[in-house]
Design a protein around this motif. Structure first.
Motif, PDB file in Angstrom:
ATOM      1  N   CYS A 100      36.107  38.199  27.372  1.00  0.00           N
ATOM      2  CA  CYS A 100      36.633  38.869  26.394  1.00  0.00           C
ATOM      3  C   CYS A 100      37.047  37.615  25.205  1.00  0.00           C
ATOM      4  CB  CYS A 100      37.682  39.816  26.240  1.00  0.00           C
ATOM      5  SG  CYS A 100      39.237  39.299  27.073  1.00  0.00           S
ATOM      6  N   THR A 115      42.361  42.099  21.151  1.00  0.00           N
ATOM      7  CA  THR A 115      41.929  41.569  22.516  1.00  0.00           C
ATOM      8  C   THR A 115      41.575  42.507  23.342  1.00  0.00           C
ATOM      9  OG1 THR A 115      43.656  39.746  22.109  1.00  0.00           O
ATOM     10  CG2 THR A 115      42.807  40.226  24.415  1.00  0.00           C
ATOM     11  N   LYS A 133      37.650  43.122  21.422  1.00  0.00           N
ATOM     12  CA  LYS A 133      37.066  42.033  21.991  1.00  0.00           C
ATOM     13  C   LYS A 133      36.423  42.331  23.515  1.00  0.00           C
ATOM     14  CE  LYS A 133      38.515  37.973  19.706  1.00  0.00           C
ATOM     15  NZ  LYS A 133      39.342  36.534  19.895  1.00  0.00           N
TER      16      LYS A 133
END
Length: 255
Positions: free
Chosen positions: A123, A212, A216
């Motif tokens: 990620c 995050t 991602k």
């Protein structure tokens, strides 16, 4: 043609592997900030390494010493390598071919594979870092998390070429990550304070988690991905909270 520079402070854990991966570069410099472990003896065991001691002068991070390392290099191109990063052979070969094809001054963004709790955190990939650049005309500012200022454009290795990425060996424990967080958020306060707005204290940390973990794809990394996303949010919250505390002008505790 390329000088690889490694900055060290008590870097014995990974240093042998890091330097072994650099043996085919034209020059390898180790700029050491007065290590107290076996860093020096490890570095000097490699005949191709030039070891230079640079006093820490009270700094807790590496950026104030980057410019000194650049000035010691004997070659026109600089490759900066942290003391817990491996340069795979494929990347080494790519770099030499790249500057043969593109000899004009420019910077090259290189992807890096970061690990956490034993897992490659896809990620965060490619998490580009500017590490190859010309010596002449380059200045590295002394502020934390700064990057070199150089002449010419930026180029980047395609993200699909994960075989050319730096390999970040740190794989820190949760405890180590949290311990470093306090130090780095202290440093970040000075950099971010002028742009701080109070609403960021409420919105920035949860958005950081969302970015995050969801945007991602941290959710794909299982529990390590969730924990690291929470850590990112706490990191951002700690910066904002410290700025708020500083602006209030009183950190004493009264009973």
């Amino acid at each position: 043609m390329i000088t690889a520079i490694v900055h060290t402070y008590n870097a014995e854990k990974h240093l042998r592997n890091v330097l072994e991966a650099l043996k085919d570069f034209n020059e390898v410099l180790v700029i050491d900030n007065e290590s107290t472990d076996s860093t020096r003896s490890i570095a000097e065991s490699f005949s191709f390494v030039r070891f230079i001691t640079k006093p820490r002068n009270g700094f807790r991070y590496v950026e104030p010493h980057r410019q000194f390392g650049i000035e010691q290099a004997s070659n026109p191109w600089i490759l900066e390598v942290d003391a817990d990063e491996i340069v795979p052979p494929a990347l080494r070969n790519y770099l030499y071919e790249h500057i043969r094809q593109h000899p004009e001054p420019h910077g090259l963004l290189i992807p890096i594979k970061n690990y956490f709790m034993g897992r490659w955190m896809r990620c965060y990939y490619p998490d580009y870092i500017l590490r190859l650049f010309p010596k002449e005309g380059t200045v590295w500012p002394p502020t934390v998390h700064s990057r070199p200022q150089h002449r010419g454009p930026l180029m980047k290795i395609p993200r699909r070429r994960s075989d050319l990425a730096f390999i970040h060996l740190a794989n820190e424990t949760v405890g180590q990550t949290l311990a470093k967080m306090n130090t780095y958020t202290d440093i970040e306060v000075e950099r971010r304070a002028p742009r701080y707005r109070r609403w960021q204290l409420f919105l920035s940390p949860p958005f950081r988690f969302f970015k995050t973990y969801v945007l991602k794809g941290g959710w794909r990394e299982g529990m390590p991905g969730f924990i690291h996303a929470v850590h990112d949010a706490i990191y951002r919250f700690a910066i904002m909270a410290k700025i708020e505390e500083k602006r209030r002008g009183n950190t004493d505790i009264f009973y």
